[in-house]
Scaffold this motif. Sequence first.
Motif, PDB file in Angstrom:
ATOM      1  N   ILE A 112      22.636 112.670  95.051  1.00  0.00           N
ATOM      2  CA  ILE A 112      22.339 111.659  96.077  1.00  0.00           C
ATOM      3  C   ILE A 112      21.344 112.205  97.091  1.00  0.00           C
ATOM      4  O   ILE A 112      20.459 111.492  97.551  1.00  0.00           O
ATOM      5  CB  ILE A 112      23.638 111.175  96.750  1.00  0.00           C
ATOM      6  N   TRP A 113      21.456 113.485  97.434  1.00  0.00           N
ATOM      7  CA  TRP A 113      20.569 114.077  98.440  1.00  0.00           C
ATOM      8  C   TRP A 113      19.232 114.538  97.872  1.00  0.00           C
ATOM      9  O   TRP A 113      18.372 115.010  98.617  1.00  0.00           O
ATOM     10  CB  TRP A 113      21.262 115.241  99.144  1.00  0.00           C
ATOM     11  N   LEU A 114      19.045 114.413  96.558  1.00  0.00           N
ATOM     12  CA  LEU A 114      17.793 114.840  95.947  1.00  0.00           C
ATOM     13  C   LEU A 114      16.600 114.028  96.446  1.00  0.00           C
ATOM     14  O   LEU A 114      15.572 114.589  96.826  1.00  0.00           O
ATOM     15  CB  LEU A 114      17.898 114.751  94.425  1.00  0.00           C
ATOM     16  N   LEU A 115      16.715 112.723  96.483  1.00  0.00           N
ATOM     17  CA  LEU A 115      15.618 111.875  96.956  1.00  0.00           C
ATOM     18  C   LEU A 115      15.315 112.106  98.440  1.00  0.00           C
ATOM     19  O   LEU A 115      14.150 112.303  98.798  1.00  0.00           O
ATOM     20  CB  LEU A 115      15.908 110.401  96.685  1.00  0.00           C
ATOM     21  N   PRO A 116      16.313 112.112  99.335  1.00  0.00           N
ATOM     22  CA  PRO A 116      15.988 112.400 100.743  1.00  0.00           C
ATOM     23  C   PRO A 116      15.348 113.761 100.962  1.00  0.00           C
ATOM     24  O   PRO A 116      14.433 113.895 101.775  1.00  0.00           O
ATOM     25  CB  PRO A 116      17.346 112.315 101.445  1.00  0.00           C
ATOM     26  N   ALA A 117      15.785 114.767 100.234  1.00  0.00           N
ATOM     27  CA  ALA A 117      15.180 116.099 100.380  1.00  0.00           C
ATOM     28  C   ALA A 117      13.740 116.091  99.914  1.00  0.00           C
ATOM     29  O   ALA A 117      12.868 116.717 100.540  1.00  0.00           O
ATOM     30  CB  ALA A 117      15.992 117.127  99.590  1.00  0.00           C
ATOM     31  N   THR A 118      13.471 115.366  98.839  1.00  0.00           N
ATOM     32  CA  THR A 118      12.105 115.268  98.332  1.00  0.00           C
ATOM     33  C   THR A 118      11.216 114.529  99.320  1.00  0.00           C
ATOM     34  O   THR A 118      10.099 114.970  99.606  1.00  0.00           O
ATOM     35  CB  THR A 118      12.095 114.546  96.968  1.00  0.00           C
TER      36      THR A 118
ATOM     37  N   PHE B 121      18.105 106.770 104.947  1.00  0.00           N
ATOM     38  CA  PHE B 121      19.373 106.117 105.256  1.00  0.00           C
ATOM     39  C   PHE B 121      19.720 105.069 104.207  1.00  0.00           C
ATOM     40  O   PHE B 121      20.851 105.011 103.733  1.00  0.00           O
ATOM     41  CB  PHE B 121      19.329 105.463 106.641  1.00  0.00           C
ATOM     42  N   LEU B 122      18.743 104.222 103.840  1.00  0.00           N
ATOM     43  CA  LEU B 122      19.012 103.177 102.860  1.00  0.00           C
ATOM     44  C   LEU B 122      19.404 103.768 101.512  1.00  0.00           C
ATOM     45  O   LEU B 122      20.355 103.302 100.877  1.00  0.00           O
ATOM     46  CB  LEU B 122      17.804 102.253 102.704  1.00  0.00           C
ATOM     47  N   TRP B 123      18.666 104.773 101.046  1.00  0.00           N
ATOM     48  CA  TRP B 123      19.000 105.392  99.773  1.00  0.00           C
ATOM     49  C   TRP B 123      20.395 105.990  99.808  1.00  0.00           C
ATOM     50  O   TRP B 123      21.198 105.799  98.891  1.00  0.00           O
ATOM     51  CB  TRP B 123      17.990 106.461  99.379  1.00  0.00           C
ATOM     52  N   THR B 124      20.718 106.728 100.865  1.00  0.00           N
ATOM     53  CA  THR B 124      22.028 107.363 100.961  1.00  0.00           C
ATOM     54  C   THR B 124      23.131 106.316 101.007  1.00  0.00           C
ATOM     55  O   THR B 124      24.153 106.435 100.329  1.00  0.00           O
ATOM     56  CB  THR B 124      22.096 108.275 102.199  1.00  0.00           C
ATOM     57  N   PHE B 125      22.919 105.287 101.792  1.00  0.00           N
ATOM     58  CA  PHE B 125      23.914 104.221 101.913  1.00  0.00           C
ATOM     59  C   PHE B 125      24.114 103.500 100.578  1.00  0.00           C
ATOM     60  O   PHE B 125      25.245 103.313 100.126  1.00  0.00           O
ATOM     61  CB  PHE B 125      23.490 103.225 103.002  1.00  0.00           C
ATOM     62  N   ILE B 126      23.024 103.106  99.926  1.00  0.00           N
ATOM     63  CA  ILE B 126      23.120 102.366  98.665  1.00  0.00           C
ATOM     64  C   ILE B 126      23.724 103.240  97.566  1.00  0.00           C
ATOM     65  O   ILE B 126      24.595 102.792  96.811  1.00  0.00           O
ATOM     66  CB  ILE B 126      21.735 101.817  98.257  1.00  0.00           C
ATOM     67  N   ALA B 127      23.279 104.481  97.465  1.00  0.00           N
ATOM     68  CA  ALA B 127      23.807 105.373  96.430  1.00  0.00           C
ATOM     69  C   ALA B 127      25.294 105.652  96.649  1.00  0.00           C
ATOM     70  O   ALA B 127      26.083 105.660  95.691  1.00  0.00           O
ATOM     71  CB  ALA B 127      23.022 106.685  96.410  1.00  0.00           C
ATOM     72  N   THR B 128      25.705 105.845  97.902  1.00  0.00           N
ATOM     73  CA  THR B 128      27.114 106.078  98.202  1.00  0.00           C
ATOM     74  C   THR B 128      27.935 104.832  97.908  1.00  0.00           C
ATOM     75  O   THR B 128      29.028 104.920  97.336  1.00  0.00           O
ATOM     76  CB  THR B 128      27.285 106.507  99.669  1.00  0.00           C
ATOM     77  N   LEU B 129      27.424 103.678  98.280  1.00  0.00           N
ATOM     78  CA  LEU B 129      28.120 102.426  98.007  1.00  0.00           C
ATOM     79  C   LEU B 129      28.257 102.189  96.505  1.00  0.00           C
ATOM     80  O   LEU B 129      29.332 101.811  96.018  1.00  0.00           O
ATOM     81  CB  LEU B 129      27.390 101.259  98.670  1.00  0.00           C
ATOM     82  N   LEU B 130      27.182 102.431  95.762  1.00  0.00           N
ATOM     83  CA  LEU B 130      27.248 102.271  94.305  1.00  0.00           C
ATOM     84  C   LEU B 130      28.259 103.236  93.684  1.00  0.00           C
ATOM     85  O   LEU B 130      28.999 102.870  92.767  1.00  0.00           O
ATOM     86  CB  LEU B 130      25.871 102.483  93.688  1.00  0.00           C
TER      87      LEU B 130
ATOM     88  N   SER C 141      37.796 110.362  94.549  1.00  0.00           N
ATOM     89  CA  SER C 141      38.550 110.451  95.802  1.00  0.00           C
ATOM     90  C   SER C 141      38.079 111.623  96.659  1.00  0.00           C
ATOM     91  O   SER C 141      38.017 111.517  97.877  1.00  0.00           O
ATOM     92  CB  SER C 141      40.051 110.548  95.526  1.00  0.00           C
ATOM     93  N   LEU C 142      37.717 112.729  96.020  1.00  0.00           N
ATOM     94  CA  LEU C 142      37.170 113.864  96.772  1.00  0.00           C
ATOM     95  C   LEU C 142      35.809 113.511  97.362  1.00  0.00           C
ATOM     96  O   LEU C 142      35.499 113.892  98.495  1.00  0.00           O
ATOM     97  CB  LEU C 142      37.066 115.103  95.873  1.00  0.00           C
ATOM     98  N   PHE C 143      35.004 112.776  96.594  1.00  0.00           N
ATOM     99  CA  PHE C 143      33.691 112.346  97.083  1.00  0.00           C
ATOM    100  C   PHE C 143      33.833 111.511  98.358  1.00  0.00           C
ATOM    101  O   PHE C 143      33.003 111.620  99.269  1.00  0.00           O
ATOM    102  CB  PHE C 143      32.970 111.533  96.000  1.00  0.00           C
ATOM    103  N   LEU C 144      34.844 110.693  98.442  1.00  0.00           N
ATOM    104  CA  LEU C 144      35.031 109.860  99.630  1.00  0.00           C
ATOM    105  C   LEU C 144      35.282 110.712 100.880  1.00  0.00           C
ATOM    106  O   LEU C 144      34.979 110.282 101.989  1.00  0.00           O
ATOM    107  CB  LEU C 144      36.167 108.866  99.409  1.00  0.00           C
ATOM    108  N   TYR C 145      35.796 111.916 100.700  1.00  0.00           N
ATOM    109  CA  TYR C 145      35.990 112.826 101.833  1.00  0.00           C
ATOM    110  C   TYR C 145      34.737 113.668 102.121  1.00  0.00           C
ATOM    111  O   TYR C 145      34.417 113.918 103.273  1.00  0.00           O
ATOM    112  CB  TYR C 145      37.172 113.779 101.577  1.00  0.00           C
ATOM    113  N   LEU C 146      34.080 114.103 101.065  1.00  0.00           N
ATOM    114  CA  LEU C 146      32.978 115.052 101.231  1.00  0.00           C
ATOM    115  C   LEU C 146      31.596 114.404 101.238  1.00  0.00           C
ATOM    116  O   LEU C 146      30.637 115.038 101.632  1.00  0.00           O
ATOM    117  CB  LEU C 146      32.994 116.084 100.093  1.00  0.00           C
ATOM    118  N   GLY C 147      31.497 113.185 100.740  1.00  0.00           N
ATOM    119  CA  GLY C 147      30.204 112.545 100.558  1.00  0.00           C
ATOM    120  C   GLY C 147      29.459 112.320 101.853  1.00  0.00           C
ATOM    121  O   GLY C 147      29.980 112.491 102.948  1.00  0.00           O
ATOM    122  N   PRO C 148      28.198 111.931 101.681  1.00  0.00           N
ATOM    123  CA  PRO C 148      27.340 111.736 102.847  1.00  0.00           C
ATOM    124  C   PRO C 148      27.837 110.609 103.642  1.00  0.00           C
ATOM    125  O   PRO C 148      28.046 110.296 104.601  1.00  0.00           O
ATOM    126  CB  PRO C 148      25.991 111.396 102.244  1.00  0.00           C
TER     127      PRO C 148
END
Length: 122
Positions: free
Chosen positions: A47-53, A84-93, A115-122
Amino acid sequence: MKFGLKSYVSNLITILNYRINIFIIAHYLGSKETGIYSSCLVIIDFIWLLPATISSVTYPWFSNPSMSAQRKVMIPIITRVVIFLWTFIATLLFYILGDYLVNIVFGSKFTDTKSLFLYLGP
Protein backbone atom coordinates in the motif's frame (compact mmCIF):
# COMPACT_ATOMS: atom_id res chain seq x y z
CA MET A 1 36.98 1.21 -0.06
CA LYS A 2 36.38 3.19 3.14
CA PHE A 3 33.24 4.81 1.74
CA GLY A 4 31.90 1.48 0.46
CA LEU A 5 32.38 -0.16 3.85
CA LYS A 6 30.65 2.73 5.62
CA SER A 7 27.78 2.54 3.15
CA TYR A 8 27.48 -1.21 3.58
CA VAL A 9 27.45 -0.99 7.39
CA SER A 10 24.91 1.83 7.22
CA ASN A 11 22.61 -0.19 4.96
CA LEU A 12 22.96 -3.27 7.15
CA ILE A 13 22.02 -1.30 10.28
CA THR A 14 19.06 0.26 8.46
CA ILE A 15 17.76 -3.15 7.37
CA LEU A 16 18.19 -4.59 10.86
CA ASN A 17 16.49 -1.57 12.40
CA TYR A 18 13.64 -1.81 9.89
CA ARG A 19 12.99 -5.50 10.58
CA ILE A 20 14.08 -5.99 14.19
CA ASN A 21 10.41 -6.27 15.13
CA ILE A 22 10.17 -9.56 13.22
CA PHE A 23 12.99 -11.04 15.30
CA ILE A 24 11.33 -9.88 18.52
CA ILE A 25 7.94 -11.33 17.53
CA ALA A 26 9.58 -14.60 16.47
CA HIS A 27 11.36 -14.84 19.80
CA TYR A 28 8.32 -14.15 21.99
CA LEU A 29 5.35 -15.45 19.97
CA GLY A 30 6.58 -18.14 17.62
CA SER A 31 6.68 -18.87 13.93
CA LYS A 32 2.93 -18.90 13.22
CA GLU A 33 2.42 -15.39 14.56
CA THR A 34 5.61 -14.21 12.88
CA GLY A 35 4.29 -15.45 9.54
CA ILE A 36 0.99 -13.65 10.02
CA TYR A 37 2.80 -10.49 11.07
CA SER A 38 5.16 -10.72 8.07
CA SER A 39 2.27 -11.16 5.65
CA CYS A 40 0.60 -8.10 7.15
CA LEU A 41 3.81 -6.12 6.65
CA VAL A 42 3.91 -7.21 3.01
CA ILE A 43 0.41 -5.80 2.48
CA ILE A 44 1.25 -2.55 4.27
CA ASP A 45 4.46 -2.20 2.24
CA PHE A 46 2.46 -2.74 -0.94
CA ILE A 47 0.00 0.00 0.00
CA TRP A 48 2.86 2.40 0.81
CA LEU A 49 4.73 1.62 -2.42
CA LEU A 50 2.84 4.19 -4.52
CA PRO A 51 3.07 7.03 -1.95
CA ALA A 52 6.80 6.41 -1.49
CA THR A 53 7.31 6.48 -5.24
CA ILE A 54 5.32 9.69 -5.64
CA SER A 55 7.27 11.31 -2.83
CA SER A 56 10.64 10.39 -4.28
CA VAL A 57 9.62 11.55 -7.76
CA THR A 58 8.18 14.88 -6.67
CA TYR A 59 10.88 15.72 -4.13
CA PRO A 60 13.31 17.14 -6.73
CA TRP A 61 10.52 19.30 -8.18
CA PHE A 62 9.66 21.18 -5.03
CA SER A 63 13.22 21.30 -3.75
CA ASN A 64 14.33 23.06 -6.95
CA PRO A 65 15.04 26.72 -6.07
CA SER A 66 14.30 27.92 -9.60
CA MET A 67 10.72 26.62 -9.55
CA SER A 68 7.88 29.13 -9.65
CA ALA A 69 6.13 29.92 -6.40
CA GLN A 70 2.78 28.67 -7.67
CA ARG A 71 4.20 25.26 -8.58
CA LYS A 72 5.96 25.07 -5.22
CA VAL A 73 2.58 25.48 -3.55
CA MET A 74 0.61 23.18 -5.86
CA ILE A 75 2.90 20.15 -6.05
CA PRO A 76 2.86 19.36 -2.30
CA ILE A 77 -0.92 19.78 -2.22
CA ILE A 78 -1.45 17.48 -5.19
CA THR A 79 1.02 14.98 -3.77
CA ARG A 80 -0.72 14.91 -0.39
CA VAL A 81 -4.14 14.47 -1.98
CA VAL A 82 -2.97 11.63 -4.23
CA ILE A 83 -1.17 9.90 -1.36
CA PHE A 84 -4.16 10.27 0.97
CA LEU A 85 -6.65 9.06 -1.65
CA TRP A 86 -4.53 6.06 -2.62
CA THR A 87 -3.95 5.08 1.01
CA PHE A 88 -7.61 5.52 1.89
CA ILE A 89 -8.91 3.60 -1.16
CA ALA A 90 -6.36 0.79 -0.85
CA THR A 91 -7.07 0.40 2.88
CA LEU A 92 -10.82 0.44 2.27
CA LEU A 93 -10.51 -2.14 -0.50
CA PHE A 94 -8.42 -4.37 1.72
CA TYR A 95 -10.94 -3.97 4.52
CA ILE A 96 -13.74 -5.09 2.16
CA LEU A 97 -11.86 -7.74 0.15
CA GLY A 98 -9.15 -8.65 2.64
CA ASP A 99 -10.34 -12.14 3.55
CA TYR A 100 -10.65 -13.08 -0.10
CA LEU A 101 -7.30 -11.53 -1.10
CA VAL A 102 -5.40 -13.05 1.81
CA ASN A 103 -6.81 -16.48 0.95
CA ILE A 104 -5.69 -16.14 -2.67
CA VAL A 105 -2.25 -14.64 -2.05
CA PHE A 106 -1.13 -16.24 1.23
CA GLY A 107 -3.49 -19.17 1.80
CA SER A 108 -6.11 -20.09 4.36
CA LYS A 109 -3.59 -20.34 7.22
CA PHE A 110 -3.12 -16.55 7.11
CA THR A 111 -6.72 -15.46 7.70
CA ASP A 112 -5.70 -13.57 10.85
CA THR A 113 -3.73 -11.16 8.66
CA LYS A 114 -6.78 -8.97 8.00
CA SER A 115 -7.53 -8.42 11.69
CA LEU A 116 -3.88 -7.59 12.36
CA PHE A 117 -3.90 -5.21 9.38
CA LEU A 118 -6.78 -3.30 10.96
CA TYR A 119 -4.50 -2.56 13.93
CA LEU A 120 -1.25 -1.94 12.08
CA GLY A 121 -2.43 -0.55 8.75
CA PRO A 122 -2.10 3.00 7.58
